[in-house]
Write a protein that holds these residues in place. Sequence first.
Motif, PDB file in Angstrom:
ATOM      1  N   UNK A  58       0.832  -1.234  -0.113  1.00 37.22           N
ATOM      2  CA  UNK A  58       0.095   0.059  -0.213  1.00 37.22           C
ATOM      3  C   UNK A  58       0.990   1.199   0.091  1.00 37.22           C
ATOM      4  N   UNK A  59       1.973   1.243   0.561  1.00 38.00           N
ATOM      5  CA  UNK A  59       2.929   2.392   0.619  1.00 38.00           C
ATOM      6  C   UNK A  59       4.286   2.254   0.098  1.00 38.00           C
ATOM      7  N   UNK A  60       4.592   0.929  -0.721  1.00 38.79           N
ATOM      8  CA  UNK A  60       5.716   0.964  -1.442  1.00 38.79           C
ATOM      9  C   UNK A  60       6.801   0.758  -0.629  1.00 38.79           C
ATOM     10  N   UNK A  61       6.597  -0.068   0.397  1.00 37.61           N
ATOM     11  CA  UNK A  61       7.481  -0.429   1.287  1.00 37.61           C
ATOM     12  C   UNK A  61       8.106  -2.215   1.280  1.00 37.61           C
ATOM     13  N   UNK A  62       8.682  -2.283   2.282  1.00 45.27           N
ATOM     14  CA  UNK A  62       9.267  -3.855   2.180  1.00 45.27           C
ATOM     15  C   UNK A  62       8.653  -4.369   3.319  1.00 45.27           C
ATOM     16  N   UNK A  63       7.954  -5.669   3.064  1.00 51.69           N
ATOM     17  CA  UNK A  63       7.297  -6.304   4.082  1.00 51.69           C
ATOM     18  C   UNK A  63       7.827  -6.162   5.455  1.00 51.69           C
ATOM     19  N   UNK A  64       9.304  -6.572   5.421  1.00 47.85           N
ATOM     20  CA  UNK A  64       9.963  -6.392   6.694  1.00 47.85           C
ATOM     21  C   UNK A  64       9.952  -5.174   7.484  1.00 47.85           C
ATOM     22  N   UNK A  65       9.593  -4.327   6.870  1.00 47.79           N
ATOM     23  CA  UNK A  65       9.560  -2.843   7.734  1.00 47.79           C
ATOM     24  C   UNK A  65       8.316  -2.561   8.353  1.00 47.79           C
ATOM     25  N   UNK A  66       7.371  -3.398   8.019  1.00 50.49           N
ATOM     26  CA  UNK A  66       6.079  -3.059   8.703  1.00 50.49           C
ATOM     27  C   UNK A  66       6.036  -3.733  10.201  1.00 50.49           C
ATOM     28  N   UNK A 192       4.205   6.216  -1.887  1.00 55.18           N
ATOM     29  CA  UNK A 192       5.590   5.514  -2.086  1.00 55.18           C
ATOM     30  C   UNK A 192       6.416   6.074  -0.924  1.00 55.18           C
ATOM     31  N   UNK A 193       6.757   5.367   0.204  1.00 55.32           N
ATOM     32  CA  UNK A 193       7.565   5.832   0.865  1.00 55.32           C
ATOM     33  C   UNK A 193       9.012   6.248   0.554  1.00 55.32           C
ATOM     34  N   UNK A 194       9.536   5.596  -0.512  1.00 56.80           N
ATOM     35  CA  UNK A 194      10.702   5.991  -1.179  1.00 56.80           C
ATOM     36  C   UNK A 194      10.731   7.479  -1.672  1.00 56.80           C
ATOM     37  N   UNK A 199      11.103   8.783   6.858  1.00 56.18           N
ATOM     38  CA  UNK A 199      11.977   7.603   7.605  1.00 56.18           C
ATOM     39  C   UNK A 199      10.846   6.552   8.068  1.00 56.18           C
ATOM     40  N   UNK A 200       9.474   7.133   8.295  1.00 54.89           N
ATOM     41  CA  UNK A 200       8.564   6.176   8.938  1.00 54.89           C
ATOM     42  C   UNK A 200       7.100   6.790   8.602  1.00 54.89           C
ATOM     43  N   UNK A 201       6.128   5.779   8.333  1.00 56.14           N
ATOM     44  CA  UNK A 201       4.580   6.125   7.879  1.00 56.14           C
ATOM     45  C   UNK A 201       3.833   5.393   8.926  1.00 56.14           C
ATOM     46  N   UNK A 202       2.959   6.311   9.356  1.00 59.73           N
ATOM     47  CA  UNK A 202       1.931   5.685  10.191  1.00 59.73           C
ATOM     48  C   UNK A 202       0.619   5.281   9.349  1.00 59.73           C
ATOM     49  N   UNK A 203      -0.124   4.119   9.635  1.00 59.94           N
ATOM     50  CA  UNK A 203      -1.289   3.703   8.926  1.00 59.94           C
ATOM     51  C   UNK A 203      -2.181   3.090   9.854  1.00 59.94           C
ATOM     52  N   UNK A 204      -3.687   3.291   9.582  1.00 57.46           N
ATOM     53  CA  UNK A 204      -4.585   2.838  10.370  1.00 57.46           C
ATOM     54  C   UNK A 204      -5.532   1.932   9.410  1.00 57.46           C
TER      55      UNK A 204
END
Length: 388
Positions: A58-66, A192-194, A199-204
């Motif tokens: 959903x935000x173009x990040x790596x799964x390991x970063x969630x 896209x987080x990139x 550095x960090x995104x918050x989601x709900x």
Amino acid sequence: MSGSRIYMDWNATAPLLPEAREACLSTLDLVGNPSSVHGEGRALRTLIENARRDVAALCGAKAASVTFTSGATEAANLVLTPDFRMGRTPLKIGRLYASSIEHPAVREGGRFAREALSEIPVTSNGVVEISALQDLLAAHDRQLGLPMVAVMLVNNETGIIQPVAEIAEIVRAHGGILVVDAVQAAGRVPISIEDLGCDFLILSSHKIGGPKGVGALVARGEVMMPVPLIRGGGQEKGHRSGTENTVAIAGFAAAARKASEGVGQRMSAIAALRDRLEAEMLAAAHDVVIHGRDVSRVGNTIFFTLPGLKAETGQIAFDLEGVALSAGSACSSGKVGQSHVLTAMGYDPRQGALRISIGEATTQADIERCAAVFAKVAARRRAPGQAA
Ligand code: PLP
């Protein structure tokens, strides 16, 4: 929409998507603990790791970063802390600079002491004042530790989109950390987080049609992480202990998959409905002030002030006519407070503002009915003895 009521408070909570409901229900009966090594446990672990991939996408990040949390508020409290680790090395954050329009989840400053908080002002258009941010960061005392900046991508009251990529460049130039509350942006603008460079995104989950009580902190890398807020069994790689809320995570992932699909197309249909409603509102009451109309906004939100009508009175009037919308900062506590967002934008907050927020299930008929109710409320406010 159910019955004869119209739900126009999607920014407070979006209705549960059928896909999310189905995912929750099918997970509810799965037996086992996702940390167990037996087959039952491993099946749940797989479900969580797949969900991590969906939320990351959903935000173009790596799964390991969630890191899954109990919601955006917990994610904010996890990341807004003076104590970080770079691998195993402690990393100190000296001060938090948060915009004056942040949601209370961020504005309260998490684990920072009150004295370590600074506010970044916004313009009368509700956009973060870039020059003020530059001045604040230039004056930052690095002896105390690194600066941390928190700016939301989309404001929950106005829908105004913040220039996060530009802000990220400034924060990077000052060696700071940028935290972005993307709760109201998810599913409404491509993320896209990139590209954002934060550095960090918050989601709900519950803002995108998933269940309430689950969210995530998403990191750009994996090395720099906050000291945990909840310690215990070491789940979520030690970043958030406690047996995972598997049912809610499954629902969150289903909603994230839907939110990732065709954002542009979905939102332009919603924006067309929103624009139609705004046009009707302006035709019915020439003096209605629609906040943020001149700047970039998400397509589902109308934040407006009707001169002579107090927000609380307006909210009740709409509710009695079967239209659910929000006034001020009511989405958090149930009681209507003065909007800190309006104050930050330099408006007199006493009269307040009302928020209409719509979504995928909103129909043309809903828009017409809401416009009719608006016209009625606007006309009534001028009637002698009835102005609120
Ligand atoms: N940030 C924003 C912009 C929000 O709109 C909300 C919810 O109202 C939150 C954070 C808090 O989210 P949660 O309910 O998941 O704690």
